[in-house]
Design an enzyme around this catalytic site. Sequence first.
Site: not given
Ligand code: F6R
Length: 224
Positions: A49, A118, A120, A125
């Site tokens: 992303d 959450n 995702h 989401e």
């Molecule tokens: C990042 C992504 C997100 C993260 C998730 C966890 O490319 O797609 O889904 O993997 O938000 O983020 P962290 O590792 O910072 O807790």
Amino acid sequence: MIEEVIVSKQNPVIGLATGSTPIGAYNELVDRYKRKQLDFSKVTSFNLDEYYGLDPSNHQSYRYFMDSNLFNHINISKEKTHVPNGLVNNPNGYGREYDELIEEHGGIDIQLLGIGRNGHIAFNEPADELRLSTHLVDLTEDTIEANSRFFESKEEVPTKAITMGMGTILKAKKIVLMAEGEQKAKIMADLISKDQISTKLPASFLRLHRDFTIVLDSKAAKYL
Ligand code: F6R
């Protein structure tokens, strides 16, 4: 597992994530490259992303994150690294092209994932319906809040992102989801202990995949 894919495939394709979680893995890949244990010259990468509206040179962009945490320190050729372009005018048409490009490369051999507190994955989401292809998405308040730690203020966090869809992710041949820290403990317990899949917990769809591995530290495994 990443090394195994890189050494065993002719043209390995790896799917990468940003955020805090994969940084340790990226440091380890850089170390193995420096020890001449790993050669990235044949590797192609696709990231999950990118924030919509951020220039790749912006220090908060995921392109900048990948360059500074991994790509600048290994012998991958930059043309083989793909991070969604957050500046395109037609994000949904672009999303289809991104998915096609992955297919043209033979699909993703191993996809690394983090998880939002959450539930995702990438920026898919929790919602009533989930999208299959790479698309433009509105970030939830919870995600904006969680990601504000990387910005000066919450107001600076972009509210939209381009993200691989659930179908794009589930097409990967092998999937590894990593989670660490107590703030992920509840969602990991929900994901692992419930015999259910739900669009309200996007990561639960990973349980339909044949080659899905979860890697947790003890804090994220607290309720298991
Ligand atoms: C990042 C992504 C997100 C993260 C998730 C966890 O490319 O797609 O889904 O993997 O938000 O983020 P962290 O590792 O910072 O807790």
